[in-house]
Design a protein around this motif. Structure first.
Motif, PDB file in Angstrom:
ATOM      1  N   VAL A  16       0.836  -1.196   0.000  1.00 52.63           N
ATOM      2  CA  VAL A  16       0.000   0.000   0.000  1.00 52.63           C
ATOM      3  C   VAL A  16       0.877   1.254   0.000  1.00 52.63           C
ATOM      4  CG1 VAL A  16      -1.617   1.340   1.416  1.00 52.63           C
ATOM      5  CG2 VAL A  16      -2.053  -1.084   0.983  1.00 52.63           C
ATOM      6  N   GLU A  20       0.906   4.268  -2.747  1.00 46.92           N
ATOM      7  CA  GLU A  20       0.770   5.690  -2.394  1.00 46.92           C
ATOM      8  C   GLU A  20       1.881   6.512  -3.061  1.00 46.92           C
ATOM      9  OE1 GLU A  20      -1.646   6.992  -0.510  1.00 46.92           O
ATOM     10  OE2 GLU A  20      -2.289   5.541   1.013  1.00 46.92           O
ATOM     11  N   VAL A  76      -6.810  -6.006  -8.607  1.00 44.97           N
ATOM     12  CA  VAL A  76      -6.698  -5.478  -7.241  1.00 44.97           C
ATOM     13  C   VAL A  76      -5.860  -4.194  -7.257  1.00 44.97           C
ATOM     14  CG1 VAL A  76      -5.659  -5.924  -4.974  1.00 44.97           C
ATOM     15  CG2 VAL A  76      -7.042  -7.692  -6.085  1.00 44.97           C
ATOM     16  N   LEU A  80      -6.905  -0.191  -6.132  1.00 42.98           N
ATOM     17  CA  LEU A  80      -6.224   0.486  -5.025  1.00 42.98           C
ATOM     18  C   LEU A  80      -5.545   1.771  -5.503  1.00 42.98           C
ATOM     19  CD1 LEU A  80      -4.641  -2.587  -3.167  1.00 42.98           C
ATOM     20  CD2 LEU A  80      -6.703  -1.323  -2.540  1.00 42.98           C
ATOM     21  N   MET A  83      -8.116   4.454  -6.087  1.00 39.86           N
ATOM     22  CA  MET A  83      -8.537   5.008  -4.787  1.00 39.86           C
ATOM     23  C   MET A  83      -7.504   6.000  -4.255  1.00 39.86           C
ATOM     24  SD  MET A  83      -9.878   1.622  -2.778  1.00 39.86           S
ATOM     25  CE  MET A  83     -11.198   0.597  -3.455  1.00 39.86           C
ATOM     26  N   ALA A  84      -6.229   5.636  -4.364  1.00 32.82           N
ATOM     27  CA  ALA A  84      -5.155   6.506  -3.858  1.00 32.82           C
ATOM     28  C   ALA A  84      -5.117   7.825  -4.634  1.00 32.82           C
ATOM     29  CB  ALA A  84      -3.811   5.785  -3.942  1.00 32.82           C
ATOM     30  N   LYS A  87      -8.145   9.961  -3.552  1.00 32.96           N
ATOM     31  CA  LYS A  87      -7.871  10.534  -2.239  1.00 32.96           C
ATOM     32  C   LYS A  87      -7.054  11.823  -2.362  1.00 32.96           C
ATOM     33  CE  LYS A  87      -4.767   8.577   0.517  1.00 32.96           C
ATOM     34  NZ  LYS A  87      -4.107   7.688   1.518  1.00 32.96           N
TER      35      LYS A  87
ATOM     36  N   ARG B  49     -10.310  -9.424   3.433  1.00 37.91           N
ATOM     37  CA  ARG B  49      -8.904  -9.089   3.130  1.00 37.91           C
ATOM     38  C   ARG B  49      -8.845  -7.927   2.134  1.00 37.91           C
ATOM     39  NH1 ARG B  49      -4.627 -10.112  -0.508  1.00 37.91           N
ATOM     40  NH2 ARG B  49      -6.044 -10.961  -2.069  1.00 37.91           N
ATOM     41  N   LEU B  50      -9.708  -7.980   1.117  1.00 36.98           N
ATOM     42  CA  LEU B  50      -9.710  -6.938   0.092  1.00 36.98           C
ATOM     43  C   LEU B  50     -10.185  -5.609   0.670  1.00 36.98           C
ATOM     44  CD1 LEU B  50     -11.115  -9.143  -2.804  1.00 36.98           C
ATOM     45  CD2 LEU B  50      -8.813  -8.184  -2.679  1.00 36.98           C
ATOM     46  N   LEU B  53      -7.439  -4.001   2.529  1.00 40.51           N
ATOM     47  CA  LEU B  53      -6.484  -3.350   1.617  1.00 40.51           C
ATOM     48  C   LEU B  53      -6.973  -1.953   1.249  1.00 40.51           C
ATOM     49  CD1 LEU B  53      -5.283  -6.034  -0.979  1.00 40.51           C
ATOM     50  CD2 LEU B  53      -3.848  -4.645   0.510  1.00 40.51           C
ATOM     51  N   ALA B  54      -8.252  -1.862   0.890  1.00 37.35           N
ATOM     52  CA  ALA B  54      -8.820  -0.566   0.505  1.00 37.35           C
ATOM     53  C   ALA B  54      -8.741   0.410   1.677  1.00 37.35           C
ATOM     54  CB  ALA B  54     -10.265  -0.743   0.048  1.00 37.35           C
ATOM     55  N   ALA B  56      -6.659   0.449   4.014  1.00 36.22           N
ATOM     56  CA  ALA B  56      -5.274   0.879   4.238  1.00 36.22           C
ATOM     57  C   ALA B  56      -4.917   2.044   3.309  1.00 36.22           C
ATOM     58  CB  ALA B  56      -4.323  -0.288   4.023  1.00 36.22           C
ATOM     59  N   VAL B  57      -5.621   2.134   2.176  1.00 32.59           N
ATOM     60  CA  VAL B  57      -5.355   3.222   1.230  1.00 32.59           C
ATOM     61  C   VAL B  57      -6.136   4.479   1.603  1.00 32.59           C
ATOM     62  CG1 VAL B  57      -5.617   3.972  -1.172  1.00 32.59           C
ATOM     63  CG2 VAL B  57      -4.767   1.679  -0.672  1.00 32.59           C
TER      64      VAL B  57
END
Lengths: 411, 411
Positions: A16, A20, A76, A80, A83-84, A87, B49-50, B53-54, B56-57
């Motif tokens: 993660v 980022e 996956v 992610l 999303m980052a 954000k 789990r997924l 992960l999200a 954590a972002v």
């Protein structure tokens, strides 16, 4: 305002925190006013985890289902990363290979890209979005999920850059460019600011694993400018070029590649009749073993020695195949050597410069390094030597061809 | 030869061994000559789990990207299950929700199915293949990946059964059917061989978490026969029926449901003017808190008591909201109780039988169990009691309505 396709591999998105960091670097590109399409691999370790799941189910996973399985890895990562970006206030959308309509043939687990529909991506780019695409995957014409095989994310990035006519395709790796040779072996190894497409092909296939060969071929075919950059530190990286016009200005040799993954096999004293080479190689290639260098000397007494190299993992099996064959054919002996290394000098400048080979052989000889095999192409000369001399040979050639002084190629 | 849609949830496919067991059971169905479409969830633990992960972002993952992320969970399962079937010599193909063209609206993370293109599936079925479909997911009209929300795999299965006009939809769970009540509390609890759609709705919403409510509603709307079966042991399970014609033959009460997830809040002595109920409930519903039972007694002195229940997780927040409101409104007190339980009797037979309620209240009273709240619907009567009496109340009602002798409903 430029359009860049940027590709980040598994290590660059391996956690993660790394994702980022990638988002930060993409934000910088957007803030500078550039349009960005980003291609990512599965988080490092994820593809292996998925393959292990499949192997727990069956020894022979169906390739079609393997592709459905492993393509989740990149999916996956794209979610992610999007999303980052969101954000950070950067508008972004993620797409699987199927969604972005990367159409491939139906060769599951090793498919080849046939077409890319750039319509969706263009719409998102026009709306100011970063487009995040899953590397390594596509779909065939029937809509089945396919994958391009390991390392295919590089190919995805180059193919997207070609389809979108991007200004440059940036491949982010754990090195900050292409070097004259491995800096771990030669302290004075220098980053090349440019390298030609052909040189890169030779460097890649010889073990400088910066870029996948197929991606380089693809870039050459569609004339996509590719730049190799570091995920971890700023810098201009190395630009792969396609213009050979200024060959004369370039140094004779661009880099020294090497490879210690090979082993050598020799059939000694084989009767030199037409077809003997193919009789020797047939059982090896029938076993699916890839042969690299092949050498056959002029013989005497109607007998000759036949030598070739294979990957070191295939050495034992190849030796057994030859020994079985040796009793059928009339040969004096079958010999092998696992402790060899291949060292190559690469450079388009070779074409217009004589004496490159002799300069290479002289330099090695002056250090007492015996050359076991030689093979040449238009822009490359490779020699096989005893493995223990590898580092010495690379350093010797690096200074013999003045690669520690490649100012001429810096921008 | 029948066509069955079979759904296996996360626990049933929670490991490679479990997936192998599912493949064995599907092979048995194929060997018996039946056509099979199978819907699977993510392996248990995978969705969490997924989500982690999200998280954590970002604290607020974009719903669109959340769907791209979590939909990989089922995609892993379909590939592994198809591999396990192929290993057994059963031809099979896996499909994501997008591939099988389960079209939904664009309400990411809680989308609703709008249409299913059964063309692909029919072709595979005609070719003798088992079709393995990822539950819980689809795509909207623009091709964006959507998910149906947790438990949506049941809905996927029922929707596929409706689209394909399957003979039955089989939902495999960790129980072998719908019981008269929880066998962990009442030894003599019995499996019902049939239950009506309406009863199932009441049982599901009251905490018998065998089937998702939306799936049951969907089954009712499209008249899909649904059978609840055990993933782990053989048996006929429980068939959910839609014909209310033979109500008279059925026992008055089909089952006892209960729920200890709720808490009770009472506003004591509120001035009884029009609109007071909505003034009390507005801050609670504005906070996104769902209210279950609501009770307002006839008051005296122009004052009344207003009581409602919420999920126990929302108790503290609800109490604070009411206390803040209490100082604005003219009320005597705000009270709450976390230690309550709701017990319900359910049965379509109630419609035609008088005296069911008094029989229920008498039975509880005979055991000294005080009833704090009562709420009724056409086929259900619920009471709220002190939590400590829950098991006693369930056992008492189970025998009061002779549910240990439901021979009449066995096939």
């Amino acid at each position: 305002m430029a359009l860049y396709v940027k590709k980040f591999g598994g290590t660059s998105v391996g956690s993660v925190d790394r994702i980022e960091a990638v988002a930060d670097s993409l934000k910088a590109a957007r803030d500078a006013g550039d349009d960005v399409v980003v291609v990512v691999s599965a988080m490092s370790g994820e593809t292996n985890r998925l393959i292990e799941l499949a192997q727990a189910v069956t020894d022979e996973p169906a390739p079609r289902e393997m592709d459905v399985l492993v393509s989740t890895g990149e999916q996956v990562t794209i979610a992610l990363l999007a999303m980052a970006l969101l954000k950070r206030g950067i508008d972004a959308r993620s797409y699987t290979g199927s969604q972005v309509r990367i159409t491939t043939d139906s060769a599951h687990t090793k498919a080849r890209i046939q077409n890319i529909d750039q319509h969706n991506m263009r719409e998102d780019l026009d709306a100011g979005r970063v487009v995040v695409v899953a590397g390594f995957q596509g779909m065939d014409e029937q809509g089945h999920i396919t994958t391009l095989g390991r390392g295919g994310s590089d190919t995805t990035a180059v193919a997207l850059a070609a389809a979108l006519k991007a200004d440059e395709c940036h491949i982010y790796t754990d090195v900050d460019g292409v070097y004259t040779t491995d800096p771990r072996i030669v302290d004075s190894a220098r980053r090349l600011s440019t390298i030609t497409f052909e040189e890169m092909l030779e460097m890649a296939s010889l073990g400088s694993k910066v870029l996948q060969i197929r991606a380089v071929e693809f870039a050459g075919k569609y004339n996509v400018p590719v730049r190799v950059l570091s995920s971890f530190k700023q810098g201009p990286g190395t630009l792969i070029t396609f213009d050979d016009e200024d060959d004369m200005e370039k140094p004779v040799v661009s880099g020294i590649a090497f490879n210690r993954d090979e082993a050598k096999l020799t059939v000694v004293g084989v009767t030199d009749i037409p077809g003997c080479a193919s009789r020797i190689l047939k059982p090896v290639s029938d076993a699916g073993i890839e042969v690299d260098m092949i050498l056959q000397n002029v013989g005497s007494d109607n007998r000759t020695d036949f030598t070739f190299t294979v990957h070191r993992n295939d050495y034992r099996q190849s030796l057994e195949l030859l020994q079985a064959l040796g009793s059928e054919l009339d040969v004096r002996a079958v010999q092998g050597d696992e402790h060899i290394a291949k060292v190559s000098i690469v450079g388009v400048g070779m074409r217009s410069h004589a004496g490159v080979a002799s300069r290479m052989f002289d330099a090695l000889s002056a250090e007492g390094i015996n050359i076991q095999m030689i093979s040449t192409s238009e822009i490359k000369i490779s020699v096989v030597i005893n493995e223990k001399y590898l580092e010495l040979a690379v350093r010797t050639l690096h200074s013999a061809f003045e690669l520690d002084q490649v100012e001429a190629r810096e921008e």
